[in-house]
Design a protein around this motif. Structure first.
Motif, PDB file in Angstrom:
ATOM      1  N   LEU A  95       0.766  -1.246  -0.066  1.00 20.66           N
ATOM      2  CA  LEU A  95       0.086  -0.169   0.123  1.00 20.66           C
ATOM      3  C   LEU A  95       1.029   1.131   0.050  1.00 20.66           C
ATOM      4  O   LEU A  95       0.783   2.062   0.968  1.00 20.66           O
ATOM      5  CB  LEU A  95      -1.142  -0.041   1.375  1.00 20.66           C
ATOM      6  N   THR A  96       1.648   1.646  -1.229  1.00 22.51           N
ATOM      7  CA  THR A  96       2.356   2.688  -1.255  1.00 22.51           C
ATOM      8  C   THR A  96       1.684   3.703  -1.730  1.00 22.51           C
ATOM      9  O   THR A  96       0.330   3.483  -2.314  1.00 22.51           O
ATOM     10  CB  THR A  96       3.768   2.297  -2.144  1.00 22.51           C
ATOM     11  N   SER A  97       2.080   4.827  -1.780  1.00 21.31           N
ATOM     12  CA  SER A  97       1.655   6.038  -2.208  1.00 21.31           C
ATOM     13  C   SER A  97       1.213   6.082  -3.852  1.00 21.31           C
ATOM     14  O   SER A  97      -0.049   6.313  -4.294  1.00 21.31           O
ATOM     15  CB  SER A  97       2.461   7.379  -1.982  1.00 21.31           C
ATOM     16  N   ALA A  98       2.134   5.502  -4.331  1.00 16.39           N
ATOM     17  CA  ALA A  98       1.901   5.222  -6.065  1.00 16.39           C
ATOM     18  C   ALA A  98       0.919   4.089  -6.286  1.00 16.39           C
ATOM     19  O   ALA A  98       0.106   4.503  -7.030  1.00 16.39           O
ATOM     20  CB  ALA A  98       3.251   4.629  -6.555  1.00 16.39           C
ATOM     21  N   PHE A  99       0.746   3.122  -5.505  1.00 21.13           N
ATOM     22  CA  PHE A  99      -0.338   2.029  -5.583  1.00 21.13           C
ATOM     23  C   PHE A  99      -1.585   2.642  -5.433  1.00 21.13           C
ATOM     24  O   PHE A  99      -2.489   2.499  -5.798  1.00 21.13           O
ATOM     25  CB  PHE A  99       0.043   0.824  -4.783  1.00 21.13           C
TER      26      PHE A  99
END
Length: 102
Positions: free
Chosen positions: A85-89
């Motif tokens: 759950l990264t910012s990009a995802f």
């Protein structure tokens, strides 16, 4: 109250080529159908590819089996591991949902 059980190849073992899905149920109610699907997974590909496949499966079930479309969905709950759950995802997932539900 009539219930429609939604399950691929019910009673058969999956050979691993299709996404896994636990049983879903559609129950008639005054406003139409109340549908519960749970346990959808698609283990192949990147996280966003997995999400896209799950949305395609949901769309297929809602359209083909129930005569509706994605605009009929009022609640989606899905779980994503913290390490994914990264910012990009999050941005990719937001874009995917916007494309599918608008």
């Amino acid at each position: 109250m009539e219930k429609i059980v939604l399950a691929p190849a019910m009673g058969e073992l999956d050979d691993g080529t299709d996404p896994a899905m636990s049983v879903g149920v559609a129950t008639e109610c005054a406003a139409g159908l109340d549908v519960s699907l749970s346990g959808l997974i698609y283990p192949d590909g990147s996280p966003i590819e997995q999400a896209r496949h799950i949305f395609e499966i949901i769309d297929e079930i809602v359209e083909d089996d129930l005569g509706g479309d994605l605009s009929d969905i009022t609640l989606l709950r899905f779980y994503v591991r913290d390490d994914v759950l990264t910012s990009a995802f999050r941005h990719q997932l937001h874009d995917l949902r916007r494309d599918l539900f608008d």
